[in-house]
Design a protein around this motif. Structure first.
Motif, PDB file in Angstrom:
ATOM      1  N   LYS A  47       2.115   0.683   3.419  1.00  0.00           N
ATOM      2  CA  LYS A  47       0.956   1.012   3.071  1.00  0.00           C
ATOM      3  C   LYS A  47       0.055   2.100   3.869  1.00  0.00           C
ATOM      4  O   LYS A  47       0.656   2.593   5.184  1.00  0.00           O
ATOM      5  N   ILE A 106      -6.772   2.063   0.095  1.00  0.00           N
ATOM      6  CA  ILE A 106      -5.339   1.619   0.795  1.00  0.00           C
ATOM      7  C   ILE A 106      -4.295   1.783  -0.348  1.00  0.00           C
ATOM      8  O   ILE A 106      -4.559   1.124  -1.498  1.00  0.00           O
ATOM      9  N   PHE A 115      -0.475   1.337  -1.440  1.00  0.00           N
ATOM     10  CA  PHE A 115       0.708   0.341  -1.043  1.00  0.00           C
ATOM     11  C   PHE A 115       2.117   0.851  -1.845  1.00  0.00           C
ATOM     12  O   PHE A 115       1.845   1.546  -2.674  1.00  0.00           O
ATOM     13  N   LYS A 172      -2.149   0.386  -5.840  1.00  0.00           N
ATOM     14  CA  LYS A 172      -3.169   0.356  -5.217  1.00  0.00           C
ATOM     15  C   LYS A 172      -3.955  -0.912  -5.705  1.00  0.00           C
ATOM     16  O   LYS A 172      -3.675  -1.309  -6.798  1.00  0.00           O
TER      17      LYS A 172
END
Length: 117
Positions: free
Chosen positions: A90, A97, A99, A108
């Motif tokens: 991540k 954020i 991933f 995301k």
């Protein structure tokens, strides 16, 4: 016999000149190293390196990429982002954020749902 003394004298003079040149060159290299070590640019570069190391070690630190940044900064920040994705799975980029799953797909979360990018 006189020729041998003349050749020996010339050889000694040549060796003395070489030794002085070597010492002078060695001091110049040392001076250049000290100058680079103490320069402002070197100190600024060290600060950026420390900041990049800190950013690489924590995936929750936001990496902000603006519209008017130059290409080198963008590449540096994207490389940090990719490294964090591969290491921590991540990374936070521009407040979001992002991933990566075990199949190497990037996604995301939006409103609790996975959105693949």
């Amino acid at each position: 016999m006189n020729i041998q003394f003349i050749l020996l004298g010339l050889a000694l003079i040549f060796l003395i000149i070489k030794i002085k040149f070597f010492r002078k060159n060695k001091n110049n290299n040392l001076f250049k190293f000290k100058k680079k070590l103490l320069s402002k640019e070197s100190n600024i570069e060290k600060i950026f390196t420390r900041d990049d190391e800190k950013t690489c070690s924590d995936p929750d630190i936001n990496i902000r990429i603006g519209l008017y940044e130059n290409e080198d900064n963008i590449n540096r920040k994207l490389n940090i982002h990719r490294a964090r994705l591969s290491k921590f799975k991540k990374s936070k980029l521009n407040g979001e954020i992002i991933f990566i799953d075990k199949d190497q797909k990037i996604f995301k979360y939006i409103n609790g749902k996975k959105k693949f990018i």
